[in-house]
Design a protein around this motif. Structure first.
Motif, mmCIF file in Angstrom:
data_model
loop_
_atom_site.group_PDB
_atom_site.id
_atom_site.type_symbol
_atom_site.label_atom_id
_atom_site.label_comp_id
_atom_site.label_asym_id
_atom_site.label_seq_id
_atom_site.Cartn_x
_atom_site.Cartn_y
_atom_site.Cartn_z
ATOM 1 N N VAL A 206 0.839 -1.201 0.000
ATOM 2 C CA VAL A 206 0.000 0.000 0.000
ATOM 3 C C VAL A 206 0.876 1.252 0.000
ATOM 4 N N GLU A 207 1.923 1.213 0.791
ATOM 5 C CA GLU A 207 2.805 2.374 0.905
ATOM 6 C C GLU A 207 3.535 2.672 -0.397
ATOM 7 N N ILE A 208 4.150 1.650 -0.984
ATOM 8 C CA ILE A 208 4.965 1.893 -2.180
ATOM 9 C C ILE A 208 4.117 2.166 -3.419
ATOM 10 N N ASN A 209 2.856 1.730 -3.385
ATOM 11 C CA ASN A 209 1.966 1.991 -4.520
ATOM 12 C C ASN A 209 1.130 3.256 -4.328
ATOM 13 N N HIS A 210 1.319 3.898 -3.191
ATOM 14 C CA HIS A 210 0.650 5.178 -2.904
ATOM 15 C C HIS A 210 -0.873 5.066 -3.022
ATOM 16 N N THR A 211 -1.403 3.965 -2.469
ATOM 17 C CA THR A 211 -2.856 3.797 -2.431
ATOM 18 C C THR A 211 -3.328 3.938 -0.996
ATOM 19 N N GLU A 212 -4.619 4.114 -0.848
ATOM 20 C CA GLU A 212 -5.188 4.256 0.499
ATOM 21 C C GLU A 212 -5.448 2.898 1.128
ATOM 22 N N THR A 213 -5.832 1.896 0.303
ATOM 23 C CA THR A 213 -6.171 0.568 0.819
ATOM 24 C C THR A 213 -5.517 -0.513 -0.032
#
Length: 244
Positions: A206-213
């Motif tokens: 989630v962090e490295i893909n810059h998504t919320e969920t």
């Protein structure tokens, strides 16, 4: 079976080859799987030649295990063989339709899983390639598949050269429904997916893909609506071209 409880996908293999007699034995045992009308509506193409594996690799997004595994198996839904037998015995087959494809595809996937279970119990590692139905036309051309033969699943096989962590699975309560299907409440969904969402590796995704969920990684990046619609249209077209 301990091999089922402890199974994991293997993408790295040693250079040790798989003896032909072992592979043949595993395939023959896998053919004991349940089958529609005892017709055995499948064929398996065994690829060992490095040049052939290199040709297949682009159809599987050039995943490295396609060329590094000693054996690549393409499991195909096959109504060609049975139809030829019918015609040679004065019986006219009527299997050029979608229902027949589903029957043959079901047969094929049952055999595929049988093979995977047997191979892993014998100390081999396998990787299931879902990419087979993404670009089937290329596979059909490379493997010279005739009408009424459709690639359904590809398995890379070899002796493991890694021992990755076992991937998570949803709990029993998430999947089993007693007597009738009970739809999920928001609270049940939160409960079912809490463990998966809390895993450090998934939080990192989630962090490295810059998504919320975590769910957004699936819907917005990995398996998007536009990709699914495009590949669906292509798959339907190829199934029709193959005579189903």
């Amino acid at each position: 079976m301990d091999s089922i409880k402890n199974r994991r996908t293997i993408r790295k293999y040693t250079e040790q080859d798989i003896p032909a007699d072992l592979l043949d034995s595993l395939l023959e045992e896998s053919f004991r799987a349940s089958t529609m009308g005892n017709m055995q509506l499948y064929s398996v193409v065994v690829t060992r030649d490095p040049e052939m594996k290199a040709k297949l690799a682009p159809a599987h997004f050039n995943q490295p295990m396609v060329t590094s595994a000693p054996v690549v198996l393409t499991f195909c839904a096959d109504y060609n063989r049975f139809s030829l037998w019918c015609r040679q015995r004065k019986a006219e087959p009527g299997y050029d339709n979608f229902m027949s494809f589903i029957n043959a595809a079901s047969d094929t996937l049952l055999v595929t899983q049988n093979f995977c279970t047997l191979a892993e119990a014998s100390g081999l590692g396998i990787c299931y390639l879902g990419t087979t139905i993404y670009d089937p036309a290329r596979i059909i051309q490379i493997l010279n598949l005739p009408k009424l033969v459709m690639p359904v699943a590809t398995i890379t096989v070899g002796y493991p050269d890694e021992h990755p962590d076992q991937p998570d699975r949803l709990p029993l309560r998430a999947i089993v429904h007693e007597e009738t299907y009970k739809d999920y409440t928001p609270a049940m969904i939160d409960d079912i997916y809490a463990y998966k969402e809390a895993l450090p590796e998934n939080k990192h995704f989630v962090e490295i893909n810059h998504t919320e969920t975590l769910a957004q990684i699936f819907t917005d990046i990995r398996y998007t609506k536009s990709d699914n619609e495009s590949m669906s249209a292509n798959l339907i077209e190829v199934i029709k071209k193959q005579g189903f």
